[in-house]
Design an enzyme around this catalytic site. Sequence first.
Site, mmCIF file in Angstrom:
data_model
loop_
_atom_site.group_PDB
_atom_site.id
_atom_site.type_symbol
_atom_site.label_atom_id
_atom_site.label_comp_id
_atom_site.label_asym_id
_atom_site.label_seq_id
_atom_site.Cartn_x
_atom_site.Cartn_y
_atom_site.Cartn_z
ATOM 1 N N HIS A 214 -7.622 -4.518 10.060
ATOM 2 C CA HIS A 214 -7.271 -4.461 8.746
ATOM 3 C C HIS A 214 -5.955 -5.047 8.272
ATOM 4 O O HIS A 214 -4.989 -5.228 9.324
ATOM 5 C CB HIS A 214 -7.144 -2.875 8.409
ATOM 6 C CG HIS A 214 -6.213 -1.971 8.752
ATOM 7 N ND1 HIS A 214 -6.053 -0.747 9.048
ATOM 8 C CD2 HIS A 214 -4.729 -2.597 8.893
ATOM 9 C CE1 HIS A 214 -4.928 -0.265 9.533
ATOM 10 N NE2 HIS A 214 -4.043 -1.378 9.499
ATOM 11 N N ASP B 16 -8.012 -2.519 14.083
ATOM 12 C CA ASP B 16 -9.135 -2.621 13.681
ATOM 13 C C ASP B 16 -9.301 -3.847 12.922
ATOM 14 O O ASP B 16 -10.448 -4.213 12.271
ATOM 15 C CB ASP B 16 -9.795 -1.543 12.941
ATOM 16 C CG ASP B 16 -9.187 -1.227 11.684
ATOM 17 O OD1 ASP B 16 -8.012 -1.871 11.430
ATOM 18 O OD2 ASP B 16 -9.588 -0.141 10.897
ATOM 19 N N GLU C 112 -9.614 -1.875 5.106
ATOM 20 C CA GLU C 112 -10.381 -1.466 6.407
ATOM 21 C C GLU C 112 -11.753 -2.399 6.463
ATOM 22 O O GLU C 112 -12.060 -3.118 5.512
ATOM 23 C CB GLU C 112 -10.698 -0.104 6.404
ATOM 24 C CG GLU C 112 -9.693 0.915 6.468
ATOM 25 C CD GLU C 112 -8.930 1.179 7.474
ATOM 26 O OE1 GLU C 112 -8.996 0.359 8.566
ATOM 27 O OE2 GLU C 112 -8.158 2.018 7.864
ATOM 28 N N ASP D 54 0.609 -1.293 -0.055
ATOM 29 C CA ASP D 54 -0.017 0.039 -0.035
ATOM 30 C C ASP D 54 0.949 1.425 -0.044
ATOM 31 O O ASP D 54 2.229 1.089 0.186
ATOM 32 C CB ASP D 54 -0.965 0.153 1.265
ATOM 33 C CG ASP D 54 -0.253 -0.358 2.396
ATOM 34 O OD1 ASP D 54 0.831 -0.288 2.736
ATOM 35 O OD2 ASP D 54 -1.024 -0.812 3.516
HETATM 36 P P1 PGA Z 1 1.991 -1.395 12.618
HETATM 37 O O1 PGA Z 1 0.866 -1.125 11.505
HETATM 38 O O2 PGA Z 1 2.880 -2.102 12.218
HETATM 39 O O3 PGA Z 1 2.552 0.142 12.548
HETATM 40 O O4 PGA Z 1 1.270 -1.357 14.093
HETATM 41 C C1 PGA Z 1 0.231 -2.314 11.089
HETATM 42 C C2 PGA Z 1 -0.775 -2.128 10.127
HETATM 43 O O5 PGA Z 1 -1.605 -1.220 10.407
HETATM 44 O O6 PGA Z 1 -1.064 -3.206 9.161
#
Ligand code: PGA
Length: 242
Positions: free
Chosen positions: A137, A135, A142, A67
């Site tokens: 995702h 959440d 999302e 992404d």
């Molecule tokens: P993080 O993010 O590794 O910064 O916790 C993970 C994500 O949002 O996929």
Amino acid sequence: MKVIIVKNYEELCQKGFEIMSELITKKPDCTLGLATGGTPVGLYKKMVEANKAGKLDFSKVSSYNLDEYVGIDYNHPESYHKFMRRNLFDHVNIDLAKTHVPDGGAKDSKKAIDEYNEMLSKATIDMQLLGIGSDGHIGFDEPGTPFDSVTHIVDLEESTIKDNARFFDNDLNKVPRKAMTMGLKNIMDAKSVLLLASGANKIDAIYNTVRGDISTDCPASILQNHPNCTIIVDEAAAAKLQ
Ligand code: PGA
């Protein structure tokens, strides 16, 4: 779905490193799906150390990132292009021409998405690395994202904007509102998936991913249907599983 529970972040990175480096050693021309965020930083550090020590060769490796933010410049220090250069690509012998990150800064984002999907349809990702949002995702898919989705533009959830504010001077107003992300179908098409989760703010997301119903309410729960998915979780994130 194989779940490996480790003590802490250091062990999480070490185990993730062992799994990914084994693939690169066995298949030097493998294709990796790469992730950004705080979680994979320690794993990338170990890859850089191994490369510098002459133990891990990236010269034939290809990669596709999950992404990218939409609405910040490619050269912004927190763009995922820059993240990948800073944490991995600039420090190992990977051929930059074989690395791919969605073009979040493209003037014509529809065209950029179509091109990314076209590239992905011709590639086979041997191992897709994933973090997970609080959440549930994966990538920036999302809750509510259809399971058959391919690369698309998303509006980020408020919880994601809050989670990521730490990378933008803790200023919610500086966090981009949109991103371009591989879809859940692209992720499920990978031959294997390696998801890493660390810290207490991932407890519910991990519980719902591993034990919950397969539901778009928790996008990562679709991984229960993946034939070769490994989840490495530290004790803090695994608290509800134990
Ligand atoms: P993080 O993010 O590794 O910064 O916790 C993970 C994500 O949002 O996929």
